[in-house]
Motif scaffolding. Sequence first.
Motif, PDB file in Angstrom:
ATOM      1  N   ILE A 171       0.823  -1.203   0.000  1.00  0.00           N
ATOM      2  CA  ILE A 171       0.000   0.000   0.000  1.00  0.00           C
ATOM      3  C   ILE A 171       0.862   1.260   0.000  1.00  0.00           C
ATOM      4  O   ILE A 171       1.999   1.265   0.519  1.00  0.00           O
ATOM      5  N   VAL A 172       0.374   2.331  -0.630  1.00  0.00           N
ATOM      6  CA  VAL A 172       1.061   3.627  -0.610  1.00  0.00           C
ATOM      7  C   VAL A 172       1.245   4.057   0.837  1.00  0.00           C
ATOM      8  O   VAL A 172       0.314   4.015   1.636  1.00  0.00           O
ATOM      9  N   LYS A 173       2.453   4.473   1.174  1.00  0.00           N
ATOM     10  CA  LYS A 173       2.770   4.755   2.582  1.00  0.00           C
ATOM     11  C   LYS A 173       2.972   6.245   2.828  1.00  0.00           C
ATOM     12  O   LYS A 173       2.979   7.058   1.908  1.00  0.00           O
ATOM     13  N   ASP A 174       3.150   6.579   4.100  1.00  0.00           N
ATOM     14  CA  ASP A 174       3.507   7.938   4.543  1.00  0.00           C
ATOM     15  C   ASP A 174       2.506   9.007   4.108  1.00  0.00           C
ATOM     16  O   ASP A 174       2.864  10.021   3.505  1.00  0.00           O
ATOM     17  N   ILE A 175       1.228   8.762   4.401  1.00  0.00           N
ATOM     18  CA  ILE A 175       0.189   9.767   4.152  1.00  0.00           C
ATOM     19  C   ILE A 175      -0.330  10.263   5.496  1.00  0.00           C
ATOM     20  O   ILE A 175      -0.660   9.460   6.380  1.00  0.00           O
ATOM     21  N   ASN A 176      -0.373  11.565   5.660  1.00  0.00           N
ATOM     22  CA  ASN A 176      -0.919  12.161   6.878  1.00  0.00           C
ATOM     23  C   ASN A 176      -2.353  12.611   6.592  1.00  0.00           C
ATOM     24  O   ASN A 176      -2.570  13.590   5.886  1.00  0.00           O
ATOM     25  N   PHE A 177      -3.316  11.886   7.153  1.00  0.00           N
ATOM     26  CA  PHE A 177      -4.723  12.145   6.858  1.00  0.00           C
ATOM     27  C   PHE A 177      -5.394  13.004   7.925  1.00  0.00           C
ATOM     28  O   PHE A 177      -5.215  12.791   9.130  1.00  0.00           O
ATOM     29  N   THR A 178      -6.208  13.949   7.454  1.00  0.00           N
ATOM     30  CA  THR A 178      -7.239  14.580   8.286  1.00  0.00           C
ATOM     31  C   THR A 178      -8.565  14.273   7.601  1.00  0.00           C
ATOM     32  O   THR A 178      -8.736  14.568   6.414  1.00  0.00           O
ATOM     33  N   TYR A 179      -9.469  13.644   8.341  1.00  0.00           N
ATOM     34  CA  TYR A 179     -10.768  13.267   7.781  1.00  0.00           C
ATOM     35  C   TYR A 179     -11.789  14.309   8.222  1.00  0.00           C
ATOM     36  O   TYR A 179     -12.079  14.451   9.418  1.00  0.00           O
ATOM     37  N   PHE A 181     -10.781  -7.905   8.872  1.00  0.00           N
ATOM     38  CA  PHE A 181      -9.571  -8.090   8.075  1.00  0.00           C
ATOM     39  C   PHE A 181      -8.724  -6.822   7.981  1.00  0.00           C
ATOM     40  O   PHE A 181      -7.648  -6.838   7.384  1.00  0.00           O
ATOM     41  N   LEU A 182      -9.199  -5.730   8.551  1.00  0.00           N
ATOM     42  CA  LEU A 182      -8.427  -4.490   8.550  1.00  0.00           C
ATOM     43  C   LEU A 182      -7.336  -4.552   9.618  1.00  0.00           C
ATOM     44  O   LEU A 182      -7.450  -5.300  10.585  1.00  0.00           O
ATOM     45  N   PRO A 183      -6.273  -3.774   9.472  1.00  0.00           N
ATOM     46  CA  PRO A 183      -5.164  -3.821  10.442  1.00  0.00           C
ATOM     47  C   PRO A 183      -5.569  -3.465  11.865  1.00  0.00           C
ATOM     48  O   PRO A 183      -5.023  -4.000  12.824  1.00  0.00           O
ATOM     49  N   CYS A 184      -6.531  -2.549  12.005  1.00  0.00           N
ATOM     50  CA  CYS A 184      -6.985  -2.124  13.326  1.00  0.00           C
ATOM     51  C   CYS A 184      -8.508  -2.150  13.389  1.00  0.00           C
ATOM     52  O   CYS A 184      -9.173  -1.775  12.415  1.00  0.00           O
ATOM     53  N   ASP A 185      -9.047  -2.545  14.510  1.00  0.00           N
ATOM     54  CA  ASP A 185     -10.491  -2.558  14.725  1.00  0.00           C
ATOM     55  C   ASP A 185     -10.988  -1.113  14.836  1.00  0.00           C
ATOM     56  O   ASP A 185     -10.539  -0.363  15.706  1.00  0.00           O
ATOM     57  N   VAL A 186     -11.900  -0.716  13.955  1.00  0.00           N
ATOM     58  CA  VAL A 186     -12.428   0.652  13.993  1.00  0.00           C
ATOM     59  C   VAL A 186     -13.918   0.668  14.342  1.00  0.00           C
ATOM     60  O   VAL A 186     -14.595   1.671  14.134  1.00  0.00           O
ATOM     61  N   SER A 187     -14.418  -0.432  14.877  1.00  0.00           N
ATOM     62  CA  SER A 187     -15.858  -0.563  15.126  1.00  0.00           C
ATOM     63  C   SER A 187     -16.404   0.469  16.107  1.00  0.00           C
ATOM     64  O   SER A 187     -17.586   0.789  16.068  1.00  0.00           O
ATOM     65  N   LYS A 188     -15.544   0.987  16.975  1.00  0.00           N
ATOM     66  CA  LYS A 188     -16.013   1.953  17.976  1.00  0.00           C
ATOM     67  C   LYS A 188     -15.569   3.386  17.667  1.00  0.00           C
ATOM     68  O   LYS A 188     -15.804   4.293  18.447  1.00  0.00           O
ATOM     69  N   VAL A 189     -14.930   3.576  16.532  1.00  0.00           N
ATOM     70  CA  VAL A 189     -14.393   4.898  16.187  1.00  0.00           C
ATOM     71  C   VAL A 189     -15.493   5.795  15.643  1.00  0.00           C
ATOM     72  O   VAL A 189     -16.102   5.489  14.620  1.00  0.00           O
ATOM     73  N   GLY A 244     -13.566   4.861   7.872  1.00  0.00           N
ATOM     74  CA  GLY A 244     -13.151   3.743   8.705  1.00  0.00           C
ATOM     75  C   GLY A 244     -12.049   2.913   8.079  1.00  0.00           C
ATOM     76  O   GLY A 244     -11.057   2.569   8.736  1.00  0.00           O
ATOM     77  N   GLY A 245     -12.202   2.589   6.801  1.00  0.00           N
ATOM     78  CA  GLY A 245     -11.200   1.782   6.124  1.00  0.00           C
ATOM     79  C   GLY A 245      -9.841   2.457   6.079  1.00  0.00           C
ATOM     80  O   GLY A 245      -8.811   1.854   6.405  1.00  0.00           O
ATOM     81  N   LEU A 246      -9.815   3.718   5.695  1.00  0.00           N
ATOM     82  CA  LEU A 246      -8.554   4.444   5.607  1.00  0.00           C
ATOM     83  C   LEU A 246      -7.952   4.688   6.988  1.00  0.00           C
ATOM     84  O   LEU A 246      -6.742   4.576   7.184  1.00  0.00           O
ATOM     85  N   TYR A 247      -8.815   5.004   7.965  1.00  0.00           N
ATOM     86  CA  TYR A 247      -8.319   5.270   9.323  1.00  0.00           C
ATOM     87  C   TYR A 247      -7.665   4.021   9.914  1.00  0.00           C
ATOM     88  O   TYR A 247      -6.660   4.118  10.624  1.00  0.00           O
ATOM     89  N   SER A 248      -8.210   2.850   9.628  1.00  0.00           N
ATOM     90  CA  SER A 248      -7.651   1.606  10.151  1.00  0.00           C
ATOM     91  C   SER A 248      -6.227   1.391   9.662  1.00  0.00           C
ATOM     92  O   SER A 248      -5.366   0.908  10.402  1.00  0.00           O
ATOM     93  N   VAL A 249      -5.971   1.769   8.412  1.00  0.00           N
ATOM     94  CA  VAL A 249      -4.660   1.547   7.815  1.00  0.00           C
ATOM     95  C   VAL A 249      -3.693   2.690   8.106  1.00  0.00           C
ATOM     96  O   VAL A 249      -2.535   2.473   8.465  1.00  0.00           O
ATOM     97  N   TYR A 250      -4.179   3.923   7.995  1.00  0.00           N
ATOM     98  CA  TYR A 250      -3.294   5.082   8.057  1.00  0.00           C
ATOM     99  C   TYR A 250      -3.368   5.870   9.360  1.00  0.00           C
ATOM    100  O   TYR A 250      -2.491   6.699   9.624  1.00  0.00           O
ATOM    101  N   GLY A 251      -4.419   5.656  10.156  1.00  0.00           N
ATOM    102  CA  GLY A 251      -4.600   6.528  11.308  1.00  0.00           C
ATOM    103  C   GLY A 251      -4.920   7.936  10.836  1.00  0.00           C
ATOM    104  O   GLY A 251      -5.424   8.138   9.733  1.00  0.00           O
TER     105      GLY A 251
END
Length: 353
Positions: free
Chosen positions: A174-182, A224-232, A243-250
């Motif tokens: 996956i493309v790395k080093d992205i700083n996300f603000t959602y 199957f995502l790297p981090c559980d985001v069910s409560k985010v 949710g999908g992007l946040y699980s991978v990139y934070g």
Amino acid sequence: MKILICPDSYKGTLTSKQVCECIEKGLLEYDNSLEIITLPFADGGEGFAECIKDICKGKSLYVNAHDIYHRPIKADIVTFDNTAIIESAKASGLQPRKNVMAASSYGTGELIKAAVSKGFKNIILALGGSGCCDGGAGALCALGADFYDENYNKISIPKGKDLNFIFGAGFRNIVKDINFTYACDVENVLFGKNGAACVFAPQKGANESNVKELDEGLKRLNAFLPCDVSKVKGSGAAGGICGGLYSVYGGKIKSGFDVLCEYSALEEKIKECDIVITGEGKTDAQTLMGKLPYKITLLSEKYNKKCIVISGVIEDVKLGDKMLSLVDGNTSVEEALAEPERTLISKAKNILK
């Protein structure tokens, strides 16, 4: 007298910039000595990028991508400094033909990838107005993630209907080093009764059976995502793209309104004016749940400023110090929609009366 005009768009009719221009014209026809500041605004949905473009003197970058049904499109990204603002609605927006089961967020991932390839590592992703409900699986796929079915075959472009057939996933390429603000205007979680499918999928064309299938699919994807985001909070925004992007990139999940507040110095502008004017296409009970005009009125109260709301339609709510509707006893809905600019200019002349 100093007046700040800070409205949302009249969705489907006038952009927030056009609303500002019409109100300003009407006010100056009433009194040309007024000092007026216009600040087109949004709360995370459509029009958000254009608002930041105006505020930050940004530029538009046009790239090739695909819509929710994988049809080729050209979409714009707003850039300034080392930051890119991407609206999920540009590539993954709701279409006239609503088929959420066949829809994918792949195009949003393409826009993100294009921005990063050109050196923009800080991404503000405006989430709203999407026509998909794939938990961001499509976007992640465009960014290099792999999803597999039970036979370990790659699912090339994951759609809503594919989520329950995911039996594996990989994120090594996956493309790395992205700083996300959602930037979003909802706090819904990924799945469950307050999740993306149950709350928003029906307006994207889902029937009762589809909603159940999508909700179960989002739950499966989460496993199957790297981090559980069910409560985010906010993970269900834009069909779960957040949710999908946040699980991978934070990253940071923020109110789109708050993001624009920071860039525009909105509170300082309110402090310096005498009257604040805001509005939207339709002001009703949902507005009081945190939509832009409600937040503007709260800030106006905070600094003891008079606030006037002028909207296309107003239904049984009290907001601010004065309210004006384009649709009233003298103007029908049909008339207002036929000539929205002329109608708004005309009504704006009465704001200070």
